[in-house]
Scaffold this motif. Structure first.
Motif, mmCIF file in Angstrom:
data_model
loop_
_atom_site.group_PDB
_atom_site.id
_atom_site.type_symbol
_atom_site.label_atom_id
_atom_site.label_comp_id
_atom_site.label_asym_id
_atom_site.label_seq_id
_atom_site.Cartn_x
_atom_site.Cartn_y
_atom_site.Cartn_z
ATOM 1 N N MET A 1 -45.154 21.236 -1.601
ATOM 2 C CA MET A 1 -43.845 20.866 -2.164
ATOM 3 C C MET A 1 -43.494 21.779 -3.347
ATOM 4 S SD MET A 1 -42.622 16.974 -2.966
ATOM 5 C CE MET A 1 -42.945 16.269 -1.339
ATOM 6 N N LYS A 2 -42.255 22.121 -3.444
ATOM 7 C CA LYS A 2 -41.796 22.992 -4.536
ATOM 8 C C LYS A 2 -41.950 22.300 -5.885
ATOM 9 C CE LYS A 2 -37.949 25.834 -2.897
ATOM 10 N NZ LYS A 2 -36.498 25.723 -2.824
ATOM 11 N N PRO A 3 -42.357 23.035 -6.926
ATOM 12 C CA PRO A 3 -42.401 22.398 -8.254
ATOM 13 C C PRO A 3 -40.980 22.042 -8.702
ATOM 14 C CG PRO A 3 -42.809 24.767 -8.420
ATOM 15 C CD PRO A 3 -42.703 24.457 -6.958
ATOM 16 N N LEU A 4 -40.882 21.016 -9.546
ATOM 17 C CA LEU A 4 -39.553 20.621 -10.032
ATOM 18 C C LEU A 4 -39.049 21.643 -11.049
ATOM 19 C CD1 LEU A 4 -40.158 16.805 -10.507
ATOM 20 C CD2 LEU A 4 -38.559 17.854 -8.888
ATOM 21 N N PRO A 5 -37.763 21.915 -11.047
ATOM 22 C CA PRO A 5 -37.199 22.820 -12.058
ATOM 23 C C PRO A 5 -37.288 22.181 -13.449
ATOM 24 C CG PRO A 5 -35.617 22.362 -10.300
ATOM 25 C CD PRO A 5 -36.750 21.420 -10.116
ATOM 26 N N PRO A 6 -37.124 22.978 -14.512
ATOM 27 C CA PRO A 6 -37.248 22.448 -15.872
ATOM 28 C C PRO A 6 -36.294 21.285 -16.137
ATOM 29 C CG PRO A 6 -36.262 24.665 -15.867
ATOM 30 C CD PRO A 6 -36.803 24.418 -14.505
ATOM 31 N N GLY A 7 -36.854 20.212 -16.746
ATOM 32 C CA GLY A 7 -36.017 19.091 -17.172
ATOM 33 C C GLY A 7 -35.632 18.119 -16.078
ATOM 34 N N GLN A 8 -36.163 18.284 -14.837
ATOM 35 C CA GLN A 8 -35.793 17.396 -13.727
ATOM 36 C C GLN A 8 -36.928 16.422 -13.407
ATOM 37 O OE1 GLN A 8 -32.351 18.564 -13.852
ATOM 38 N NE2 GLN A 8 -32.509 17.691 -11.796
ATOM 39 N N PHE A 9 -36.585 15.248 -12.872
ATOM 40 C CA PHE A 9 -37.600 14.329 -12.363
ATOM 41 C C PHE A 9 -37.292 14.008 -10.905
ATOM 42 C CE2 PHE A 9 -34.280 11.317 -13.444
ATOM 43 C CZ PHE A 9 -34.407 10.317 -12.487
ATOM 44 N N ALA A 10 -38.354 13.654 -10.126
ATOM 45 C CA ALA A 10 -38.175 13.385 -8.694
ATOM 46 C C ALA A 10 -37.686 11.965 -8.485
ATOM 47 C CB ALA A 10 -39.483 13.611 -7.958
ATOM 48 N N SER A 11 -36.600 11.837 -7.722
ATOM 49 C CA SER A 11 -36.058 10.525 -7.398
ATOM 50 C C SER A 11 -36.319 10.259 -5.913
ATOM 51 C CB SER A 11 -34.549 10.524 -7.675
ATOM 52 O OG SER A 11 -33.914 9.462 -6.994
ATOM 53 N N LYS A 12 -36.743 9.051 -5.579
ATOM 54 C CA LYS A 12 -36.969 8.721 -4.164
ATOM 55 C C LYS A 12 -35.646 8.464 -3.475
ATOM 56 C CE LYS A 12 -41.712 7.591 -3.908
ATOM 57 N NZ LYS A 12 -41.989 7.815 -5.356
ATOM 58 N N ASP B 1 -34.148 21.084 -1.933
ATOM 59 C CA ASP B 1 -34.090 20.040 -2.949
ATOM 60 C C ASP B 1 -32.693 20.035 -3.553
ATOM 61 O OD1 ASP B 1 -36.741 19.832 -2.338
ATOM 62 O OD2 ASP B 1 -37.483 20.678 -4.230
ATOM 63 N N PHE B 2 -32.284 18.867 -4.065
ATOM 64 C CA PHE B 2 -30.939 18.719 -4.624
ATOM 65 C C PHE B 2 -31.065 18.243 -6.074
ATOM 66 C CE2 PHE B 2 -26.973 16.570 -5.494
ATOM 67 C CZ PHE B 2 -26.024 17.345 -4.853
ATOM 68 N N HIS B 3 -30.467 18.960 -6.985
ATOM 69 C CA HIS B 3 -30.660 18.696 -8.407
ATOM 70 C C HIS B 3 -29.366 18.304 -9.100
ATOM 71 C CE1 HIS B 3 -34.354 20.922 -7.590
ATOM 72 N NE2 HIS B 3 -33.608 21.918 -7.132
ATOM 73 N N CYS B 4 -29.283 17.061 -9.549
ATOM 74 C CA CYS B 4 -28.118 16.651 -10.347
ATOM 75 C C CYS B 4 -28.376 17.033 -11.802
ATOM 76 C CB CYS B 4 -27.874 15.152 -10.234
ATOM 77 S SG CYS B 4 -26.588 14.567 -11.371
ATOM 78 N N VAL B 5 -27.334 17.463 -12.475
ATOM 79 C CA VAL B 5 -27.446 17.925 -13.854
ATOM 80 C C VAL B 5 -27.926 16.820 -14.800
ATOM 81 C CG1 VAL B 5 -25.031 17.425 -14.488
ATOM 82 C CG2 VAL B 5 -26.221 19.332 -15.581
ATOM 83 N N THR B 6 -27.734 15.541 -14.384
ATOM 84 C CA THR B 6 -28.180 14.439 -15.232
ATOM 85 C C THR B 6 -29.709 14.237 -15.175
ATOM 86 O OG1 THR B 6 -27.825 12.794 -13.498
ATOM 87 C CG2 THR B 6 -25.985 13.198 -15.004
ATOM 88 N N THR B 7 -30.402 15.090 -14.436
ATOM 89 C CA THR B 7 -31.872 15.240 -14.362
ATOM 90 C C THR B 7 -32.573 14.664 -13.134
ATOM 91 O OG1 THR B 7 -32.635 13.296 -15.654
ATOM 92 C CG2 THR B 7 -32.108 15.320 -16.911
ATOM 93 N N TRP B 8 -31.841 13.973 -12.223
ATOM 94 C CA TRP B 8 -32.555 13.526 -11.013
ATOM 95 C C TRP B 8 -32.545 14.615 -9.950
ATOM 96 C CZ3 TRP B 8 -29.550 13.266 -6.593
ATOM 97 C CH2 TRP B 8 -28.182 12.975 -6.732
ATOM 98 N N THR B 9 -33.670 14.682 -9.205
ATOM 99 C CA THR B 9 -33.814 15.626 -8.096
ATOM 100 C C THR B 9 -34.276 14.864 -6.863
ATOM 101 O OG1 THR B 9 -34.336 17.593 -9.435
ATOM 102 C CG2 THR B 9 -35.277 17.525 -7.230
ATOM 103 N N VAL B 10 -33.646 15.111 -5.727
ATOM 104 C CA VAL B 10 -34.192 14.586 -4.465
ATOM 105 C C VAL B 10 -34.798 15.764 -3.727
ATOM 106 C CG1 VAL B 10 -33.704 12.822 -2.737
ATOM 107 C CG2 VAL B 10 -31.862 13.704 -4.159
#
Ligand SMILES: Nc1nc2c(c(=O)[nH]1)N[C@H]1C(S)=C(S)[C@@H](COP(=O)(O)O)O[C@H]1N2
Ligand SMILES: [Mo]
Length: 233
Positions: free
Chosen positions: A1-12, A63-72
């Motif tokens: 799995m790709k590492p998360l970008p800076p400042g993001q957390f993984a959302s289910k 992966d999809f990254h919202c600026v508010t910090t959630w990533t799916v």
């Protein structure tokens, strides 16, 4: 799995999301794929199923990254590479000796955003019409949306109905909260906002994720209820 970008957390969950003013706005013709492309230096064209069918269909896991910090993570999109659409269908319509700088995307709900053409021509930018093997639903952008995984969610315009090709970004007026706009919005570089430092941005927006996702989900339930009532009448 790709590492998360800076400042993001993984959302289910993959919530229906955006600026709160759009929670209650819905596409008028979600089943109808019709993308009008226009601009000062090209002939207008309408792209429908038939136009897209001539291009290779691609599948992409990203992966999809919202600026508010959630990533799916690991969303399985299907659709057409923007690059193919541009080169095959649009570039031939652009007047000689003119250069397109940005693409302005408009959604059927009135939302809009733009991206640099250079960024749009990256190999992972799609005009997607399917997610996880199903046609896009109302929550995630029916009938077609932009998918640009290297850029924050706000660049990934849903419910596409118009694309304008502009020769300069100078006249573009941003929509919605000026705080949360960056002309390029590259996730890897944490280009969240031009006006706020990232730590302030995150402090302000993180607490809004849950209530905002709830608001968007409630509006969708109400919309679906209205559709249901109409068919029953
Ligand atoms: N048409 C339209 N596109 C939009 C939005 C919107 O409100 N309307 N919100 C943007 C934002 S801020 C995000 S994070 C993503 C959310 O995509 P999702 O609803 O599929 O999770 O869509 C983007 N594209
Ligand atoms: Mo977002």
């Amino acid at each position: 799995m790709k590492p998360l970008p800076p400042g993001q957390f993984a959302s289910k969950q993959f919530p229906r999301f955006g600026w709160a003013t759009f929670a209650d706005r819905f596409p008028r013709t979600p089943q109808h794929l019709r993308l009008k492309v226009k601009g000062d230096v090209l002939d207008t064209i309408v792209l429908d199923e038939t136009a897209f069918a001539g291009l290779p269909r691609v599948m992409q896991v990203s992966d999809f990254h919202c600026v508010t910090t959630w990533t799916v993570q690991n969303l399985k999109w299907s659709g057409y590479r923007f690059r193919d659409v541009y080169r095959e269908l649009l570039a031939p319509l652009v007047k000689a000796d003119t250069t397109i700088k940005i693409g302005v995307f408009r959604g059927q709900d009135g939302y809009r955003n733009f991206m640099d053409l250079e960024d749009l021509l990256a190999g992972d930018v799609l005009l997607a019409d399917q997610l996880n093997g199903e046609p896009l639903d109302i929550a995630h952008g029916a009938p077609m949306r932009l998918v640009a995984p290297a850029h924050y969610g706000y660049k990934n315009v849903k419910h596409l109905h118009q694309l304008e090709l502009w020769t300069s970004a100078a006249r573009y007026k941003s929509q919605g909260p000026k705080l949360a706009q960056h002309p390029r919005a590259r996730v890897a570089l944490e280009e969240r906002s031009i006006s706020l430092p990232n730590w302030v941005f995150k402090l302000m927006f993180k607490p809004l994720i849950r209530p905002n996702a709830w608001l968007f989900a409630r509006s969708l339930r109400q919309y679906e209820q209205r559709q249901q009532d109409e068919t029953n009448d």
